[in-house]
Scaffold this motif. Structure first.
Motif, short mmCIF file in Angstrom:
data_model
loop_
_atom_site.label_atom_id
_atom_site.label_comp_id
_atom_site.label_asym_id
_atom_site.label_seq_id
_atom_site.Cartn_x
_atom_site.Cartn_y
_atom_site.Cartn_z
N PHE A 126 0.78 -1.09 0.12
CA PHE A 126 -0.03 0.14 0.08
C PHE A 126 0.86 1.15 0.10
CE2 PHE A 126 -3.53 -2.62 2.44
CZ PHE A 126 -3.62 -3.55 1.37
N LYS A 127 2.12 1.21 0.77
CA LYS A 127 2.96 2.35 0.49
C LYS A 127 3.64 2.44 -0.68
CE LYS A 127 4.41 2.67 5.55
NZ LYS A 127 3.49 3.94 5.54
N PHE A 128 3.59 1.46 -1.64
CA PHE A 128 4.03 1.80 -2.99
C PHE A 128 2.89 2.53 -3.93
CE2 PHE A 128 7.05 -2.11 -2.32
CZ PHE A 128 8.16 -1.26 -2.30
N LEU A 129 1.69 2.39 -3.66
CA LEU A 129 0.63 3.05 -4.36
C LEU A 129 0.73 4.76 -4.17
CD1 LEU A 129 -2.41 0.80 -3.28
CD2 LEU A 129 -1.10 0.79 -5.60
N PRO A 130 0.59 5.41 -5.22
CA PRO A 130 0.13 6.59 -5.04
C PRO A 130 -0.93 6.98 -4.25
CG PRO A 130 0.20 6.08 -7.52
CD PRO A 130 0.26 4.88 -6.45
N PRO A 131 -1.02 8.11 -3.45
CA PRO A 131 -1.97 8.53 -2.49
C PRO A 131 -3.30 8.47 -2.82
CG PRO A 131 0.07 9.65 -2.01
CD PRO A 131 0.38 9.12 -3.48
N GLU A 132 -3.56 9.08 -4.10
CA GLU A 132 -4.68 9.45 -4.62
C GLU A 132 -5.47 8.03 -5.24
OE1 GLU A 132 -1.45 10.11 -7.74
OE2 GLU A 132 -2.13 10.87 -5.88
N LEU A 133 -4.60 7.00 -5.80
CA LEU A 133 -4.92 5.80 -6.00
C LEU A 133 -5.21 4.83 -4.81
CD1 LEU A 133 -5.53 3.65 -8.25
CD2 LEU A 133 -3.08 2.89 -7.96
N LEU A 134 -4.45 5.08 -3.79
CA LEU A 134 -4.95 4.17 -2.59
C LEU A 134 -6.16 4.86 -1.99
CD1 LEU A 134 -4.12 2.37 -0.54
CD2 LEU A 134 -2.84 4.18 0.88
N ALA A 135 -6.31 6.03 -2.05
CA ALA A 135 -7.92 6.70 -1.58
C ALA A 135 -8.86 6.12 -2.24
CB ALA A 135 -7.61 8.06 -1.52
N THR A 136 -8.60 6.21 -3.67
CA THR A 136 -9.69 5.61 -4.70
C THR A 136 -9.90 4.14 -4.34
OG1 THR A 136 -9.17 7.08 -6.48
CG2 THR A 136 -10.25 5.27 -7.08
N LEU A 137 -8.90 3.41 -4.24
CA LEU A 137 -9.18 1.93 -3.93
C LEU A 137 -9.97 1.63 -2.54
CD1 LEU A 137 -5.89 0.25 -5.56
CD2 LEU A 137 -8.32 0.42 -6.49
N ARG A 138 -9.44 2.72 -1.71
CA ARG A 138 -10.09 2.27 -0.12
C ARG A 138 -11.60 2.66 -0.29
NH1 ARG A 138 -6.87 0.75 4.06
NH2 ARG A 138 -4.94 1.28 3.74
N ALA A 139 -11.85 3.81 -0.94
CA ALA A 139 -13.22 4.30 -1.22
C ALA A 139 -14.15 3.05 -1.86
CB ALA A 139 -13.42 5.50 -2.08
N ARG A 140 -13.60 2.76 -2.89
CA ARG A 140 -14.14 1.67 -3.39
C ARG A 140 -14.53 0.20 -2.85
NH1 ARG A 140 -11.39 -0.91 -8.61
NH2 ARG A 140 -11.14 1.19 -8.99
N VAL A 141 -13.31 -0.10 -1.95
CA VAL A 141 -13.51 -1.24 -1.02
C VAL A 141 -14.57 -1.00 -0.10
CG1 VAL A 141 -12.28 -2.73 0.67
CG2 VAL A 141 -11.40 -2.40 -1.78
N GLY A 142 -14.30 0.17 0.51
CA GLY A 142 -15.13 0.39 1.69
C GLY A 142 -16.79 0.90 1.51
N GLN A 143 -17.15 1.14 0.26
CA GLN A 143 -18.40 1.12 0.08
C GLN A 143 -19.16 -0.18 -0.41
OE1 GLN A 143 -19.20 4.09 -3.15
NE2 GLN A 143 -17.66 3.25 -4.36
#
Length: 98
Positions: free
Chosen positions: A73-90
């Motif tokens: 997760f640290k290798f991911l760009p912050p905006e991509l991590l936020a997008t993926l977390r939002a997709r997984v969370g919803q």
């Protein structure tokens, strides 16, 4: 007991996030590699602590896999991590994604 349920819920979200990293074409190869290494470590018969030791062997697998996923997760760009977390969370656990 509710702490165990919360821990399992967080664990499920982390696994869904790892799966999203593997499927997203924008994810860097280093993040995908660390995710695959985490999965391989869990299923590998080679461990730091043998799985024949009931609790320590399983904790060993979980801690190493968790650390490798956090590295991915640290290798991911912050905006991509936020997008993926939002997709997984919803997403609810029982529903398939389109």
């Amino acid at each position: 007991m509710w702490k165990l349920g919360r821990l399992l819920s967080v664990f499920r979200k982390e696994l869904r996030l790892a799966w999203a990293v593997l499927r997203d074409p924008r994810a860097p190869k280093a993040a995908k590699l660390a995710t695959v290494l985490a999965a391989l470590y869990v299923v590998s018969p080679v461990d730091f602590v043998s799985d024949f030791i009931p609790v320590l062997g399983w904790l060993d697998d979980g801690v190493i896999a968790y650390l490798l996923l956090q590295l991915a997760f640290k290798f991911l760009p912050p905006e991509l991590l936020a997008t993926l977390r939002a997709r997984v969370g919803q997403r609810s656990p029982g529903k398939a994604t389109p």
